[in-house]
Design a protein around this motif. Structure first.
Motif, PDB file in Angstrom:
ATOM      1  N   LEU A  91      -1.730  -1.191  -5.364  1.00  0.00           N
ATOM      2  CA  LEU A  91      -2.427  -2.265  -4.648  1.00  0.00           C
ATOM      3  C   LEU A  91      -1.467  -3.213  -3.946  1.00  0.00           C
ATOM      4  O   LEU A  91      -1.746  -3.688  -2.846  1.00  0.00           O
ATOM      5  N   GLY A  92      -0.331  -3.480  -4.580  1.00  0.00           N
ATOM      6  CA  GLY A  92       0.652  -4.375  -3.973  1.00  0.00           C
ATOM      7  C   GLY A  92       1.363  -3.769  -2.788  1.00  0.00           C
ATOM      8  O   GLY A  92       2.017  -4.475  -2.023  1.00  0.00           O
ATOM      9  N   SER A  93       1.248  -2.472  -2.611  1.00  0.00           N
ATOM     10  CA  SER A  93       1.870  -1.810  -1.467  1.00  0.00           C
ATOM     11  C   SER A  93       0.871  -1.547  -0.343  1.00  0.00           C
ATOM     12  O   SER A  93       1.203  -1.677   0.829  1.00  0.00           O
ATOM     13  N   ILE A  94      -0.341  -1.170  -0.709  1.00  0.00           N
ATOM     14  CA  ILE A  94      -1.331  -0.797   0.309  1.00  0.00           C
ATOM     15  C   ILE A  94      -1.978  -2.026   0.956  1.00  0.00           C
ATOM     16  O   ILE A  94      -2.115  -2.085   2.177  1.00  0.00           O
ATOM     17  N   LEU A  95      -2.372  -2.990   0.157  1.00  0.00           N
ATOM     18  CA  LEU A  95      -3.103  -4.143   0.697  1.00  0.00           C
ATOM     19  C   LEU A  95      -2.303  -4.965   1.714  1.00  0.00           C
ATOM     20  O   LEU A  95      -2.862  -5.345   2.751  1.00  0.00           O
ATOM     21  N   PRO A  96      -1.019  -5.265   1.491  1.00  0.00           N
ATOM     22  CA  PRO A  96      -0.299  -6.019   2.520  1.00  0.00           C
ATOM     23  C   PRO A  96      -0.145  -5.254   3.840  1.00  0.00           C
ATOM     24  O   PRO A  96      -0.225  -5.852   4.911  1.00  0.00           O
ATOM     25  N   LEU A 117       0.906   4.316   9.983  1.00  0.00           N
ATOM     26  CA  LEU A 117      -0.098   3.950   8.986  1.00  0.00           C
ATOM     27  C   LEU A 117      -0.620   5.183   8.253  1.00  0.00           C
ATOM     28  O   LEU A 117      -0.820   5.148   7.036  1.00  0.00           O
ATOM     29  N   PHE A 118      -0.813   6.273   8.983  1.00  0.00           N
ATOM     30  CA  PHE A 118      -1.240   7.524   8.351  1.00  0.00           C
ATOM     31  C   PHE A 118      -0.183   8.010   7.358  1.00  0.00           C
ATOM     32  O   PHE A 118      -0.513   8.444   6.252  1.00  0.00           O
ATOM     33  N   ALA A 119       1.083   7.907   7.718  1.00  0.00           N
ATOM     34  CA  ALA A 119       2.157   8.324   6.809  1.00  0.00           C
ATOM     35  C   ALA A 119       2.198   7.435   5.574  1.00  0.00           C
ATOM     36  O   ALA A 119       2.335   7.927   4.441  1.00  0.00           O
ATOM     37  N   VAL A 123       1.500   8.733   1.678  1.00  0.00           N
ATOM     38  CA  VAL A 123       2.469   8.544   0.593  1.00  0.00           C
ATOM     39  C   VAL A 123       1.857   7.731  -0.540  1.00  0.00           C
ATOM     40  O   VAL A 123       1.971   8.095  -1.711  1.00  0.00           O
ATOM     41  N   PHE A 124       1.180   6.655  -0.217  1.00  0.00           N
ATOM     42  CA  PHE A 124       0.630   5.817  -1.274  1.00  0.00           C
ATOM     43  C   PHE A 124      -0.612   6.432  -1.912  1.00  0.00           C
ATOM     44  O   PHE A 124      -0.952   6.085  -3.036  1.00  0.00           O
ATOM     45  N   VAL A 130      -0.634   9.754  -8.908  1.00  0.00           N
ATOM     46  CA  VAL A 130       0.286   9.911 -10.032  1.00  0.00           C
ATOM     47  C   VAL A 130       0.250   8.707 -10.973  1.00  0.00           C
ATOM     48  O   VAL A 130       0.185   8.865 -12.189  1.00  0.00           O
ATOM     49  N   PHE A 131       0.271   7.498 -10.433  1.00  0.00           N
ATOM     50  CA  PHE A 131       0.486   6.319 -11.260  1.00  0.00           C
ATOM     51  C   PHE A 131      -0.749   5.483 -11.525  1.00  0.00           C
ATOM     52  O   PHE A 131      -0.858   4.883 -12.599  1.00  0.00           O
TER      53      PHE A 131
END
Length: 133
Positions: A91-96, A117-119, A123-124, A130-131
């Motif tokens: 969430l801390g990577s995708i939302l910003p 953005l697609f890349a 990745v996320f 996984v996480f």
């Protein structure tokens, strides 16, 4: 430096000793990925400041938010809360990144931004599989 890394691995092994073995491996992987991503983002912030990139404030804020999420992820892994750490990282990577899309009024290279953005999303999404719980 090697002793510091060894002590972190021993601490993770002691925290996740009673859990499934794959949880300890997942914790090591999450901590390694989060630490590496933090180092890359700090280097990116230095580079952005050095070359005076356009929209510098937005980029620095975005990188700072993701760095804070990565540090919180490392903290949660060391405290033994693996599921919460994975959720914080995702969430801390995708939302910003998606929030920045709403703040930028016009893109000079819209197709490049869409491909990037697609890349990021691909990745996320894999990281979430996984996480995250």
């Amino acid at each position: 430096m090697l002793n510091f890394m060894r002590s972190i691995v021993e601490r993770i092994d002691s925290i996740y000793r009673d859990d499934i073995y794959f949880d300890a491996l997942k914790a090591r992987l999450l901590l390694s990925f989060s630490s590496l991503l933090t180092l890359v983002l700090v280097g990116n912030m230095i580079k952005l400041w050095w070359i005076e990139a356009p929209l510098l404030e937005f980029r620095l804020v975005l990188n700072s938010i993701v760095i804070i999420a990565n540090v919180a992820t490392c903290y949660e892994v060391i405290k033994g809360r693996l599921a919460q750490a994975g959720n914080i990282l995702v969430l801390g990577s995708i939302l910003p990144i998606h929030g920045l899309l709403l703040l930028v009024s016009a893109y000079q290279e819209a197709v490049a931004a869409a491909i990037l953005l697609f890349a990021f999303d691909s990745v996320f999404l894999l990281i979430a599989l996984v996480f995250a719980t």
